[in-house]
Design an enzyme around this catalytic site. Structure first.
Site, mmCIF file in Angstrom:
data_model
loop_
_atom_site.group_PDB
_atom_site.id
_atom_site.type_symbol
_atom_site.label_atom_id
_atom_site.label_comp_id
_atom_site.label_asym_id
_atom_site.label_seq_id
_atom_site.Cartn_x
_atom_site.Cartn_y
_atom_site.Cartn_z
ATOM 1 N N ILE A 16 40.465 34.971 47.753
ATOM 2 C CA ILE A 16 39.634 35.790 49.549
ATOM 3 C C ILE A 16 39.194 34.638 50.488
ATOM 4 O O ILE A 16 40.148 34.847 51.086
ATOM 5 C CB ILE A 16 37.973 36.136 48.904
ATOM 6 N N THR A 133 29.204 39.223 44.624
ATOM 7 C CA THR A 133 30.048 40.538 43.098
ATOM 8 C C THR A 133 28.862 41.831 43.831
ATOM 9 O O THR A 133 28.491 42.377 43.494
ATOM 10 C CB THR A 133 30.824 40.086 42.637
ATOM 11 N N ASP A 134 29.602 43.194 43.377
ATOM 12 C CA ASP A 134 29.037 44.336 43.001
ATOM 13 C C ASP A 134 29.088 43.978 41.265
ATOM 14 O O ASP A 134 28.428 44.622 40.967
ATOM 15 C CB ASP A 134 29.656 45.089 42.964
ATOM 16 N N GLU A 135 29.243 43.352 40.657
ATOM 17 C CA GLU A 135 28.865 43.190 39.110
ATOM 18 C C GLU A 135 27.504 42.329 39.125
ATOM 19 O O GLU A 135 26.365 42.533 38.278
ATOM 20 C CB GLU A 135 30.494 41.758 38.399
ATOM 21 N N TYR A 158 29.285 34.880 34.803
ATOM 22 C CA TYR A 158 29.912 35.183 35.884
ATOM 23 C C TYR A 158 28.755 35.857 36.972
ATOM 24 O O TYR A 158 28.164 35.306 37.559
ATOM 25 C CB TYR A 158 31.040 35.895 35.881
ATOM 26 N N LYS A 162 25.765 35.135 40.018
ATOM 27 C CA LYS A 162 26.390 35.597 41.534
ATOM 28 C C LYS A 162 24.989 36.050 41.247
ATOM 29 O O LYS A 162 24.344 36.211 42.403
ATOM 30 C CB LYS A 162 27.634 36.498 41.499
HETATM 31 P P1 NAD Z 1 38.830 32.457 43.198
HETATM 32 O O1 NAD Z 1 38.738 31.677 42.280
HETATM 33 O O2 NAD Z 1 39.797 32.960 43.952
HETATM 34 O O3 NAD Z 1 38.465 30.973 44.926
HETATM 35 C C1 NAD Z 1 37.727 30.315 44.630
HETATM 36 C C2 NAD Z 1 37.439 29.326 45.116
HETATM 37 O O4 NAD Z 1 36.418 27.679 45.066
HETATM 38 C C3 NAD Z 1 38.112 28.074 45.155
HETATM 39 O O5 NAD Z 1 39.527 27.884 46.348
HETATM 40 C C4 NAD Z 1 38.334 26.673 44.021
HETATM 41 O O6 NAD Z 1 39.212 25.643 44.250
HETATM 42 C C5 NAD Z 1 36.657 26.785 44.960
HETATM 43 N N1 NAD Z 1 35.994 26.281 44.580
HETATM 44 C C6 NAD Z 1 35.166 27.042 43.187
HETATM 45 N N2 NAD Z 1 34.204 26.013 42.477
HETATM 46 C C7 NAD Z 1 33.946 24.723 43.709
HETATM 47 C C8 NAD Z 1 33.694 23.620 43.799
HETATM 48 N N3 NAD Z 1 32.228 23.562 42.717
HETATM 49 N N4 NAD Z 1 33.021 23.319 45.369
HETATM 50 C C9 NAD Z 1 34.232 23.454 46.009
HETATM 51 N N5 NAD Z 1 34.605 24.477 45.658
HETATM 52 C C10 NAD Z 1 34.701 25.492 44.676
HETATM 53 O O7 NAD Z 1 37.785 32.948 43.878
HETATM 54 P P2 NAD Z 1 37.539 34.219 44.797
HETATM 55 O O8 NAD Z 1 38.413 35.661 43.692
HETATM 56 O O9 NAD Z 1 38.489 34.290 46.301
HETATM 57 O O10 NAD Z 1 36.699 34.824 45.478
HETATM 58 C C11 NAD Z 1 35.746 34.445 46.094
HETATM 59 C C12 NAD Z 1 34.504 34.726 46.363
HETATM 60 O O11 NAD Z 1 34.180 36.294 46.138
HETATM 61 C C13 NAD Z 1 33.269 34.469 45.601
HETATM 62 O O12 NAD Z 1 32.154 33.869 45.746
HETATM 63 C C14 NAD Z 1 33.617 35.650 44.150
HETATM 64 O O13 NAD Z 1 32.216 35.702 43.477
HETATM 65 C C15 NAD Z 1 33.098 36.564 45.711
HETATM 66 N N6 NAD Z 1 33.552 38.095 45.258
HETATM 67 C C16 NAD Z 1 35.427 38.072 43.908
HETATM 68 C C17 NAD Z 1 35.908 39.577 43.981
HETATM 69 C C18 NAD Z 1 37.086 39.771 43.716
HETATM 70 O O14 NAD Z 1 37.599 40.509 43.625
HETATM 71 N N7 NAD Z 1 38.446 37.863 43.512
HETATM 72 C C19 NAD Z 1 35.171 40.276 44.812
HETATM 73 C C20 NAD Z 1 33.589 40.364 44.828
HETATM 74 C C21 NAD Z 1 33.178 39.521 45.147
HETATM 75 P P1 TYD Z 2 39.228 41.728 35.964
HETATM 76 O O1 TYD Z 2 40.803 41.229 36.718
HETATM 77 O O2 TYD Z 2 39.276 40.128 35.210
HETATM 78 O O3 TYD Z 2 38.852 41.642 37.315
HETATM 79 P P2 TYD Z 2 36.733 42.038 36.645
HETATM 80 O O4 TYD Z 2 36.727 41.765 35.006
HETATM 81 O O5 TYD Z 2 35.713 41.252 38.050
HETATM 82 O O6 TYD Z 2 36.452 43.807 37.273
HETATM 83 O O7 TYD Z 2 39.393 42.890 35.460
HETATM 84 C C1 TYD Z 2 39.497 43.775 36.009
HETATM 85 C C2 TYD Z 2 39.422 44.672 34.766
HETATM 86 O O8 TYD Z 2 40.654 44.082 33.749
HETATM 87 C C3 TYD Z 2 38.143 44.562 34.196
HETATM 88 O O9 TYD Z 2 37.781 45.609 33.155
HETATM 89 C C4 TYD Z 2 38.712 43.942 32.427
HETATM 90 C C5 TYD Z 2 40.332 44.571 32.802
HETATM 91 N N1 TYD Z 2 41.480 43.318 32.377
HETATM 92 C C6 TYD Z 2 42.816 43.590 31.179
HETATM 93 O O10 TYD Z 2 42.464 44.975 30.745
HETATM 94 N N2 TYD Z 2 43.371 42.894 30.820
HETATM 95 C C7 TYD Z 2 43.107 41.499 30.715
HETATM 96 O O11 TYD Z 2 44.660 40.883 30.515
HETATM 97 C C8 TYD Z 2 42.782 41.363 32.063
HETATM 98 C C9 TYD Z 2 42.201 40.266 32.919
HETATM 99 C C10 TYD Z 2 41.122 42.471 32.833
#
Ligand code: NAD
Ligand code: TYD
Length: 351
Positions: A16, A133-135, A158, A162
């Site tokens: 993101i 996150t919504d989690e 996780y 958060k």
């Molecule tokens: P990601 O894992 O792709 O990226 C995380 C980034 O943070 C990476 O570039 C990593 O190198 C960096 N990082 C990790 N530890 C660090 C540290 N100690 N110091 C500096 N940098 C560090 O994650 P993402 O999916 O892009 O998520 C970004 C943010 O959005 C997170 O805070 C996550 O909780 C939140 N979020 C993600 C989702 C989703 O669906 N992916 C949804 C809602 C909220």
């Molecule tokens: P994920 O992408 O890990 O996101 P989150 O757990 O943060 O919602 O998983 C999305 C959904 O897919 C979750 O219900 C777990 C499921 N899942 C599988 O069934 N198989 C997989 O290999 C993974 C990674 C996730």
């Protein structure tokens, strides 16, 4: 160069974060965007090639757990705003290694809050914006939605980390008058997502003719949002959201995992010229995730009504674009799935 604002984005080399950094650097040429990232397995500077040489962009490799490095950074720059995304982000990894999540997500956030508290004696026009996150709200049954005032009930290491960082951000807002904002978003998908998360993992495994692991019965539900729409929402909240407020972000797009995987299989078969149904044959039901949350669903009416947010991309169109991107970016996928990824993958899916 004299910049109108100096903005710190943390975790900008991740999924993101890289979309947000690209957007902010391109859209706001008068802002200096400083991206700090530790470049863990999930951080990748190849995600930012498009803007790496822009004059309003700087990257610094910093771990947010390193207080001395953060202190030097905040002495060098007087930031107007921080958009904090750096985190450990994968639920499965938090189950096998929770400590890393507490260090980065909780202690790292605390360190950033402390730097801002020190730097912003006068907090006018400043903003610490925490991306969450919504989690944190836990797991829903068949009906109902997460609202901004839903009680916190995190169920994985996780989401607990958060939730903890959200609480710290609010506590700093309340106790020290730090100007804060928080948003809690549903599951994102799109280009540059590390293939440990469901959608890119399924795309990659179909490409590689590998089994498609479905946890439990595949009946868990997630609410999916196009990553660029999340970046749009962050831009909106950063510029127009009220200080002290929380905004839920989502696109009213709930899918049962198994239905989503079927859809991905069918689109991939069409794009790869496979016989219809070929990829569905790779679906393999595996042991359920421990403590697997059943359903997430966001009520996004606050951000829609107050800030006019509307997702721009329909889910099927977004999935087509996402799949095209993974098919066209073979080198990126090969790079991120070499080395450690193989170890992680075989350990995790053999359990
Ligand atoms: P990601 O894992 O792709 O990226 C995380 C980034 O943070 C990476 O570039 C990593 O190198 C960096 N990082 C990790 N530890 C660090 C540290 N100690 N110091 C500096 N940098 C560090 O994650 P993402 O999916 O892009 O998520 C970004 C943010 O959005 C997170 O805070 C996550 O909780 C939140 N979020 C993600 C989702 C989703 O669906 N992916 C949804 C809602 C909220
Ligand atoms: P994920 O992408 O890990 O996101 P989150 O757990 O943060 O919602 O998983 C999305 C959904 O897919 C979750 O219900 C777990 C499921 N899942 C599988 O069934 N198989 C997989 O290999 C993974 C990674 C996730």
């Amino acid at each position: 160069m004299n910049f109108e604002k100096k903005i710190l984005i943390t975790g900008g080399a991740g999924f993101i974060g890289s979309h947000l950094v690209r957007k902010m650097v391109n859209k706001y040429s008068k802002y200096l965007i400083v991206n700090i990232d530790k470049l863990t397995y999930a951080g990748n500077l190849n995600n930012l090639k498009e803007i790496e040489n822009k004059p309003n962009y700087e990257f610094i490799n910093i771990d947010i757990c390193n207080e001395a490095d953060l202190s030097k950074l905040f002495k060098k720059y007087l930031f107007d705003g921080i958009i904090h995304l750096a985190a450990e982000s994968h639920v499965d990894r938090s189950i096998s290694n929770p400590k890393e999540f507490i260090l980065t997500n909780v202690v790292g956030t605390l360190n950033l809050l402390n730097e801002c508290k020190l730097q912003w004696k006068n907090s006018e026009n400043k903003c610490f914006y925490h991306i969450s996150t919504d989690e944190v709200y836990g797991s829903l049954g068949d009906v109902g939605y997460f609202h901004e005032n839903t009680s916190y009930d995190p169920r994985s290491p996780y989401s607990a980390s958060k939730a903890s960082s959200d609480h710290l951000v609010r506590a700093y807002g309340h106790t020290y008058n730090l100007p804060i904002k928080i948003s809690n978003c549903s599951n994102n998908y799109g280009s540059f997502q590390f293939p440990e998360k469901l959608i890119p993992l399924i795309i990659n495994n179909i490409k590689q003719h590998q089994p498609l692991p479905i946890y439990g019965k595949g009946e868990n539900i997630r609410d999916w949002l196009w990553v660029e729409d999340h970046a749009n929402a962050i831009d909106l909240i950063f510029h127009q959201g009220k200080l002290g407020e929380t905004y839920n972000i989502g696109g009213h797009n709930e899918w049962k995992n198994i239905d989503l995987v079927h859809l991905l299989c069918d689109i991939m078969d069409r794009k790869l010229g496979n016989v219809k149904g070929k990829s569905r044959g790779l679906i393999t039901y595996v042991k359920d995730r421990a403590g697997h949350d059943m359903r997430y669903a966001i009520d996004a009416s606050k951000i829609e009504e107050e800030l006019g947010f509307k997702p721009s991309v329909d889910f099927k169109e977004g999935l087509e674009k996402t799949i095209d991107w993974y098919l066209e970016n073979e080198e990126w996928l090969t790079n991120v799935t070499s080395g450690d990824y193989q170890n992680y993958y075989s350990k995790h899916y053999q359990q």
